[in-house]
Design an enzyme around this catalytic site. Structure first.
Site, PDB file in Angstrom:
ATOM      1  N   HIS A  49       0.878  -1.185   0.000  1.00 28.03           N
ATOM      2  CA  HIS A  49       0.000   0.000   0.000  1.00 28.03           C
ATOM      3  C   HIS A  49       0.914   1.233   0.000  1.00 28.03           C
ATOM      4  CE1 HIS A  49      -3.468   2.402   0.599  1.00 28.03           C
ATOM      5  NE2 HIS A  49      -3.793   2.110   1.853  1.00 28.03           N
ATOM      6  N   HIS A  79      -2.259  -2.145  -9.814  1.00 29.96           N
ATOM      7  CA  HIS A  79      -3.230  -1.558  -8.899  1.00 29.96           C
ATOM      8  C   HIS A  79      -4.493  -2.398  -8.938  1.00 29.96           C
ATOM      9  CE1 HIS A  79      -5.725   1.403  -6.872  1.00 29.96           C
ATOM     10  NE2 HIS A  79      -4.593   1.911  -6.447  1.00 29.96           N
ATOM     11  N   ASP A 113       3.001   5.500  -6.669  1.00 30.76           N
ATOM     12  CA  ASP A 113       4.247   5.358  -5.912  1.00 30.76           C
ATOM     13  C   ASP A 113       5.487   5.208  -6.778  1.00 30.76           C
ATOM     14  OD1 ASP A 113       3.210   5.479  -3.286  1.00 30.76           O
ATOM     15  OD2 ASP A 113       2.335   3.503  -3.587  1.00 30.76           O
TER      16      ASP A 113
HETATM   17  N1  CMC Z   1       4.712  -6.938 -10.243  1.00 31.97           N
HETATM   18  C1  CMC Z   1       4.585  -8.121 -10.876  1.00 31.97           C
HETATM   19  N2  CMC Z   1       3.422  -8.756 -11.055  1.00 31.97           N
HETATM   20  C2  CMC Z   1       2.320  -8.173 -10.552  1.00 31.97           C
HETATM   21  C3  CMC Z   1       2.372  -6.936  -9.880  1.00 31.97           C
HETATM   22  C4  CMC Z   1       3.615  -6.317  -9.743  1.00 31.97           C
HETATM   23  N3  CMC Z   1       3.719  -5.137  -9.131  1.00 31.97           N
HETATM   24  N4  CMC Z   1       1.125  -6.606  -9.491  1.00 31.97           N
HETATM   25  C5  CMC Z   1       0.335  -7.580  -9.898  1.00 31.97           C
HETATM   26  N5  CMC Z   1       1.045  -8.550 -10.537  1.00 31.97           N
HETATM   27  C6  CMC Z   1       0.531  -9.769 -11.182  1.00 31.97           C
HETATM   28  C7  CMC Z   1       0.202 -10.820 -10.143  1.00 31.97           C
HETATM   29  O1  CMC Z   1       1.304 -11.653  -9.888  1.00 31.97           O
HETATM   30  C8  CMC Z   1      -0.927 -11.542 -10.815  1.00 31.97           C
HETATM   31  O2  CMC Z   1      -0.398 -12.366 -11.824  1.00 31.97           O
HETATM   32  P1  CMC Z   1      -1.031 -13.839 -12.122  1.00 31.97           P
HETATM   33  O3  CMC Z   1      -2.400 -13.540 -12.662  1.00 31.97           O
HETATM   34  O4  CMC Z   1      -0.104 -14.439 -13.089  1.00 31.97           O
HETATM   35  O5  CMC Z   1      -1.060 -14.535 -10.793  1.00 31.97           O
HETATM   36  C9  CMC Z   1      -1.697 -10.427 -11.526  1.00 31.97           C
HETATM   37  O6  CMC Z   1      -0.712  -9.426 -11.797  1.00 31.97           O
HETATM   38  C10 CMC Z   1      -2.822  -9.846 -10.678  1.00 31.97           C
HETATM   39  O7  CMC Z   1      -2.269  -9.316  -9.485  1.00 31.97           O
HETATM   40  P2  CMC Z   1      -2.919  -9.377  -8.045  1.00 31.97           P
HETATM   41  O8  CMC Z   1      -1.851  -9.562  -7.014  1.00 31.97           O
HETATM   42  O9  CMC Z   1      -4.043 -10.342  -8.042  1.00 31.97           O
HETATM   43  O10 CMC Z   1      -3.499  -7.906  -7.946  1.00 31.97           O
HETATM   44  P3  CMC Z   1      -4.059  -7.209  -6.644  1.00 31.97           P
HETATM   45  O11 CMC Z   1      -5.152  -6.336  -7.098  1.00 31.97           O
HETATM   46  O12 CMC Z   1      -4.377  -8.189  -5.566  1.00 31.97           O
HETATM   47  O13 CMC Z   1      -2.829  -6.346  -6.123  1.00 31.97           O
HETATM   48  C11 CMC Z   1      -1.324  -4.583  -5.801  1.00 31.97           C
HETATM   49  C12 CMC Z   1      -2.699  -4.991  -6.332  1.00 31.97           C
HETATM   50  C13 CMC Z   1      -1.220  -3.061  -5.825  1.00 31.97           C
HETATM   51  C14 CMC Z   1      -1.186  -5.047  -4.323  1.00 31.97           C
HETATM   52  C15 CMC Z   1      -0.242  -5.250  -6.692  1.00 31.97           C
HETATM   53  O14 CMC Z   1      -0.357  -4.798  -8.018  1.00 31.97           O
HETATM   54  C16 CMC Z   1       1.162  -4.984  -6.155  1.00 31.97           C
HETATM   55  O15 CMC Z   1       1.641  -5.737  -5.289  1.00 31.97           O
HETATM   56  N6  CMC Z   1       1.854  -3.927  -6.669  1.00 31.97           N
HETATM   57  C17 CMC Z   1       3.163  -3.561  -6.145  1.00 31.97           C
HETATM   58  C18 CMC Z   1       3.015  -2.787  -4.865  1.00 31.97           C
HETATM   59  C19 CMC Z   1       2.566  -1.362  -5.137  1.00 31.97           C
HETATM   60  O16 CMC Z   1       3.110  -0.669  -5.980  1.00 31.97           O
HETATM   61  N7  CMC Z   1       1.578  -0.917  -4.319  1.00 31.97           N
HETATM   62  C20 CMC Z   1       1.074   0.465  -4.407  1.00 31.97           C
HETATM   63  C21 CMC Z   1      -0.353   0.530  -4.887  1.00 31.97           C
HETATM   64  S1  CMC Z   1      -0.810   2.214  -5.326  1.00 31.97           S
HETATM   65  C22 CMC Z   1      -0.776   3.051  -3.847  1.00 31.97           C
HETATM   66  C23 CMC Z   1      -1.909   2.696  -2.976  1.00 31.97           C
HETATM   67  O17 CMC Z   1      -3.055   3.094  -3.289  1.00 31.97           O
HETATM   68  O18 CMC Z   1      -1.661   2.046  -1.944  1.00 31.97           O
END
Ligand code: CMC
Length: 426
Positions: A265, A304, A360
């Site tokens: 986050h 995201h 971020d």
């Molecule tokens: N790097 C590599 N792969 C990713 C990433 C990433 N940053 N984010 C998502 N994926 C992949 C994930 O592995 C999955 O792949 P598969 O379908 O093959 O299993 C697919 O994309 C869907 O991802 P998810 O984890 O189900 O997506 P989510 O909605 O649960 O997670 C997130 C959203 C923001 C936690 C995630 O994208 C992430 O960990 N990003 C990096 C951390 C980050 O930058 N966070 C800041 C968010 S913006 C500020 C805020 O509002 O907090």
């Protein structure tokens, strides 16, 4: 005419009608259908597809990359507004008139000082304490100074405590920063606006007055506006969840600070810098991207839950990077970040999952150029998000639909067992 969805259990032929309203069905309506004698429920870890409240504060269209506060595009607010004006909008639903804004700014200025005993609490933390932990503990501790905030139904008291917290947040953050540097605290200067005063409390040395570059003050305003609210994200959900049991706003915001601290986050901006530093130079990027695609690494600052397009906040920050670097000099990690973005945006792995830079990805580079250590980055997110948390808190505690947050679980543990006395355990 009410739209109705029919749900039929094939095995028994049982059928229920689910009224569809605002694109949703009521989860409790599913209880009417019994499957193997048990009422039907939904399973939704991470709330992927579950609305938990009605809200009139922030609108996001993740596919189109749209973010609006109370109907105003964040791009317009970033261009024309100030953080305090935006905070007023979030809390009151309308942009203030000139008179209302002047009163609001004056009220916030009057609440900048910290209680003396809170300074003692801050001094008690280890010298290398993480500022987010100090911030979380201190925001919770405010309740001991302002117990009147417990009565959240009292409108005047609620307004007073909202102003107190918005006023004090930068002071608290600046004190956490200076404690980490073993520097004496700088008291708020009432002749400065919100962001200028914050910069002064952070960076003032021996000079009588700290004169910040107006371009830096503006960059800070823009960053604060972009971070002010983001509808039902993890920390806002924490705030609302804690509010649902009848808590005061300080306890709720403290929970929000805790949730924000996580690297998935608000802690992501700190993690981005760590990642860019680890990559080190553009020639190391292909190896890093390959590790991400093998699932060994996560590309911080990308992806995201809601945006499946370029995060509109990231676009504005990308522009602000150039303005700030004009003043501070270019952060050499910018080259790594830009190259990483270019490679990722042209890679099938990221394209097929609709992973774009989020807020971020570039903000940490600005914060570093401004002289902040990485541990302070999430604090810089928490200060402006306080307005959003408080607007959401206010909406939550006045919502006639509010119920205590209490999700279901699917139990997977042991069945009933007889107690085994300690002497008989193997
Ligand atoms: N790097 C590599 N792969 C990713 C990433 C990433 N940053 N984010 C998502 N994926 C992949 C994930 O592995 C999955 O792949 P598969 O379908 O093959 O299993 C697919 O994309 C869907 O991802 P998810 O984890 O189900 O997506 P989510 O909605 O649960 O997670 C997130 C959203 C923001 C936690 C995630 O994208 C992430 O960990 N990003 C990096 C951390 C980050 O930058 N966070 C800041 C968010 S913006 C500020 C805020 O509002 O907090």
């Amino acid at each position: 005419m009410t739209e109705v969805l029919k749900l039929c259990h094939e095995a028994t032929g049982d059928e229920i009608s689910l009224p569809v309203s605002e694109g949703t069905v009521r989860a409790t309506d599913l209880l009417q259908l019994k499957v193997r004698g048990e009422p039907l429920a939904t399973f939704d870890p991470g709330f992927f597809n579950t609305a938990v409240c009605h809200s009139a504060i922030t609108y996001i269209d993740g596919d189109e990359g749209v973010l609006q506060y109370r109907g105003y595009r964040v791009e317009d607010l970033a261009e024309n507004s100030t953080y305090l004006e935006t905070a007023y909008l979030l809390l009151n639903g309308e942009l203030p008139t000139a008179g209302q804004l002047a009163d609001w700014e004056q009220t916030i200025t009057e609440h900048r000082q910290l209680p003396d005993k809170l300074r003692i609490l801050l001094n008690g933390f280890p010298y290398d304490a993480h500022p987010m932990s100090m911030l979380m503990a201190s925001t919770a501790a405010f309740f001991t100074f302002y117990p009147d905030s417990q009565d959240y139904t009292d409108l005047a008291s609620r307004a007073l405590n909202i102003a107190r917290l918005i006023g004090k947040m930068p002071t608290l953050a600046a004190f956490c920063y200076r404690k980490g540097k073993a520097k004496p605290y700088v008291d708020p200067d009432d002749s400065y606006g919100y962001c200028h005063n914050f910069l002064a409390m952070l960076f003032k040395q021996a000079e009588r007055k700290y004169a910040a570059d107006p371009r830096l003050i503006r960059a800070m305003e823009v960053l604060f506006i972009l971070h002010a609210d983001h509808e039902q994200n993890c920390s806002t959900n924490a705030v609302r969840s804690v509010a649902s049991s009848g808590n005061d706003l300080y306890t709720c915001v403290s929970a929000g600070v805790g949730a924000l601290h996580g690297p998935l986050h608000g802690g992501a901006n700190e993690a981005v810098l760590k990642m860019l530093r680890e990559i080190g130079s553009p020639d190391q990027i292909p190896e890093f991207v390959a590790a991400v695609k093998r699932g060994e690494r996560r590309m911080m600052g990308f992806g995201h839950r809601v945006y499946k397009n370029y995060d509109p906040r990231a676009k504005i920050i990308r522009k602000a990077v150039a303005d700030v670097f004009d003043i501070t000099g270019v952060n050499p990690l910018l080259r790594v970040a830009q190259e990483l973005e270019k490679i990722a945006l042209n890679d099938e792995y990221f394209a097929s999952r609709k992973l774009y830079p989020n807020v971020d990805f570039y903000s940490g580079l600005i914060y570093e150029a401004l002289g902040f250590p990485p541990q302070m980055f999430t604090v810089l997110f928490a200060i402006p998000r306080t307005a959003g948390w408080l607007a959401q808190y206010q909406e939550c505690v006045t919502d006639p639909e509010l119920r205590i947050a209490r999700p279901k679980q699917i139990y997977t543990g042991a069945g009933h067992r007889s107690y085994v006395p300690i002497a008989e355990r193997g």
